[in-house]
Design an enzyme around this catalytic site. Structure first.
Site, PDB file in Angstrom:
ATOM      1  N   GLY B  32      44.078  32.065  63.488  1.00  0.00           N
ATOM      2  CA  GLY B  32      43.370  32.911  64.447  1.00  0.00           C
ATOM      3  C   GLY B  32      44.073  33.036  65.787  1.00  0.00           C
ATOM      4  O   GLY B  32      43.728  33.899  66.585  1.00  0.00           O
ATOM      5  N   CYS B 241      28.548  56.191  45.343  1.00  0.00           N
ATOM      6  CA  CYS B 241      29.771  56.983  45.299  1.00  0.00           C
ATOM      7  C   CYS B 241      29.533  58.196  44.403  1.00  0.00           C
ATOM      8  O   CYS B 241      29.046  58.068  43.269  1.00  0.00           O
ATOM      9  CB  CYS B 241      30.928  56.145  44.756  1.00  0.00           C
ATOM     10  SG  CYS B 241      32.422  57.121  44.469  1.00  0.00           S
ATOM     11  N   CYS B 244      32.184  57.793  41.220  1.00  0.00           N
ATOM     12  CA  CYS B 244      32.107  56.700  40.247  1.00  0.00           C
ATOM     13  C   CYS B 244      30.741  56.028  40.229  1.00  0.00           C
ATOM     14  O   CYS B 244      30.493  55.154  39.411  1.00  0.00           O
ATOM     15  CB  CYS B 244      33.203  55.666  40.499  1.00  0.00           C
ATOM     16  SG  CYS B 244      32.879  54.568  41.884  1.00  0.00           S
ATOM     17  N   CYS B 266      34.045  56.492  47.357  1.00  0.00           N
ATOM     18  CA  CYS B 266      34.665  55.195  47.657  1.00  0.00           C
ATOM     19  C   CYS B 266      35.867  55.408  48.570  1.00  0.00           C
ATOM     20  O   CYS B 266      36.706  56.271  48.313  1.00  0.00           O
ATOM     21  CB  CYS B 266      35.169  54.523  46.388  1.00  0.00           C
ATOM     22  SG  CYS B 266      33.887  53.990  45.265  1.00  0.00           S
ATOM     23  N   CYS B 272      37.746  53.069  42.836  1.00  0.00           N
ATOM     24  CA  CYS B 272      37.015  54.225  42.314  1.00  0.00           C
ATOM     25  C   CYS B 272      37.665  54.706  41.002  1.00  0.00           C
ATOM     26  O   CYS B 272      36.969  54.954  40.009  1.00  0.00           O
ATOM     27  CB  CYS B 272      37.033  55.338  43.360  1.00  0.00           C
ATOM     28  SG  CYS B 272      35.822  56.626  43.090  1.00  0.00           S
TER      29      CYS B 272
END
Lengths: 189, 293
Positions: B32, B241, B244, B266, B272
């Protein structure tokens, strides 16, 4: 300098150092994992893994300190020719190399500043053998717990207590290496 | 001169790769924390992923299979040009399948397909400093990280709640890494934030213009900042979606005409396509799509 220093580097530096770096990165990202690296043939008493680390990570910009166990003329010559890294005093070292007895106490090396904890030493600790047993390691990079035969636990537990300051370690034996970043919690196994 | 005879392997010279590699290892050791590095000029403009490209170049091996996505899509200009860049300069294999890739460079998304051990996800980062818009001085933000002084960030989130009734930050949502450093996860939607934590893959972040590298080792605890009474909530468009039918993936809104028509699809094109190949159909999917089309 004799011709021995001219031998033992990577045959194909871009590709070999890329492969070796991935092993080193994986070792540092997964503390305690033992990885095998090849391609360097450094003079004794340097291990292959320590030689690979020097070739992959050091250059003119990274002062190296050698512990008495490794401070030999042919080691210095090899480092000078293969990497160009200057030999430095402990207080100015970016890398320090040797056995654990010679590297102790680690407090004499740079451990970074609060603003820049990355300006700290990386220790390359030569061991006779690396085994996934002994000290218990937990923390970032470790799912659950890992184990590694560290030379001691107190110094590494202390190092963790000073996080984010501290030093990071590689342990090398033959062609094998493992890493211990300062973020890892270390307990006696 | 190993690959094409014209470029060093993976474009960058060995000194540069060593410098980036040292920065990457320190970044992994202090999860980090933003490690400064001497970012190079790349043959693409800043803002096109020069940080990610340099990190990828320093990590690539000839055996790697590279996937590059831009907002989840494999077929956008940025993704295609970076993929070609590494095909040409490193000679690596490329793929659009998340599961087949060993290195994935991404702009602003985490793939929907869960990542696995052994994969590396490289993020392109525009502004790595999460405190930058609160405190413009680098000397001050460095000191704030050193002192773990993150009160200002909580004030910002609180002001969101005071003004909008909820935390309005929807992307580049700040996270805390292993209880220490507050980190900008790059402008991924906050829908993706939970995937940052305890991820089995190694996550590397490169900011080219800002010259910073940071990292999340695998299985690192990453917590999105929030309040007890306003807990963090990953969000997405409340639709399926249209192609899909997926209900669990992050969706892009696509305007289809000038009469208010729109569809949600998507954002992860590979996810997808794989779902459609497996026979899933959304409301607006082509009725007789050929397998593999």
């Amino acid at each position: 300098m004799d011709s021995a220093a001219l031998q033992g580097g990577f045959a194909d530096p871009p590709v070999e150092s890329a492969r070796a770096f991935r092993a080193v990165l994986d070792a540092m990202a997964r503390p305690g994992t033992i990885r095998r690296v090849t391609g360097a043939a450094p003079p004794a008493p340097l291990s292959v893994a320590a030689g690979v680390l020097l070739l992959v990570l050091t250059d003119r910009t990274t002062p190296v300190w050698l512990a008495p166990s490794h401070d030999h003329a042919d080691v210095r010559d090899w480092i000078a020719f293969q990497t160009g890294a200057p030999i430095a005093a402990p207080g100015g070292a970016a890398f320090a190399l040797g056995d654990w007895a010679g590297l102790r106490p680690p407090g004499r090396f740079p451990t970074g500043t609060p603003d820049y904890p990355d300006r700290s030493v990386t220790l390359i600790v030569e061991q006779t053998v690396l085994r996934a047993e002994g000290a218990r390691l937990t923390g970032p990079g470790i799912a659950g717990a890992a184990a590694l035969n560290l030379p001691e636990t107190a110094a590494f537990a202390e190092n963790r207590a000073r996080f984010p300051l501290g030093f990071d370690c590689y342990f090398t034996a033959g062609e094998r290496l493992a890493a211990l970043p300062r973020s890892t919690r270390v307990e006696a196994g | 001169m190993t690959q094409s005879g014209q470029y060093n392997f993976a474009y960058l010279d060995e000194d540069t790769k060593r410098m980036i590699r040292r920065a990457l290892l320190k970044a992994v050791a202090v999860p980090g924390y933003q490690v400064p590095f001497a970012s190079r000029e790349m043959p693409m403009p800043y803002g096109w992923g020069t940080g990610g490209v340099q990190v990828t170049a320093a990590c690539l091996c000839p055996e790697d299979v590279l996937k590059v996505i831009d907002q989840g899509a494999d077929d956008t200009t940025n993704a295609v040009s970076i993929r070609r860049f590494f095909q040409r300069t490193a000679g690596v294999a490329v793929t659009e399948r998340t599961g087949e890739a060993t290195v994935i460079q991404t702009r602003h998304r985490i793939p929907e397909t869960p990542l696995s051990e052994g994969q590396i996800l490289v993020y392109q980062v525009p502004i790595p400093e999460p405190l930058r818009f609160l405190e413009p001085r680098e000397t001050e933000t460095r000191r704030m990280h050193a002192l773990e002084d993150y009160g200002l960030m909580h004030v910002r989130l609180y002001e969101d709640i005071a003004r909008h009734g909820a935390i309005a930050t929807s992307y580049a949502y700040p996270v805390k890494v292993e209880g220490r450093y507050v980190m900008d996860p790059s402008p991924i939607p906050k829908f993706d934030n939970p995937k940052l934590s305890d991820c089995p893959a190694l996550q590397l972040f490169g900011a080219g213009r800002e010259q910073r590298i940071y990292a999340l080792p695998p299985h690192t605890a990453v917590v999105s900042l929030d309040f007890e009474d306003h807990p963090f909530e990953p969000s997405k468009a409340d639709h399926l979606c249209a192609l899909c039918g997926a209900e669990d993936s992050y969706l892009d809104e696509v305007i289809t005409d000038d009469a208010g028509g729109r569809m949600f699809v998507c954002s992860d094109t590979d996810y997808c396509a794989e779902r459609r190949a497996a026979g899933h159909r959304g409301d607006m999917a082509a009725p007789f799509e050929e397998a593999g089309a």
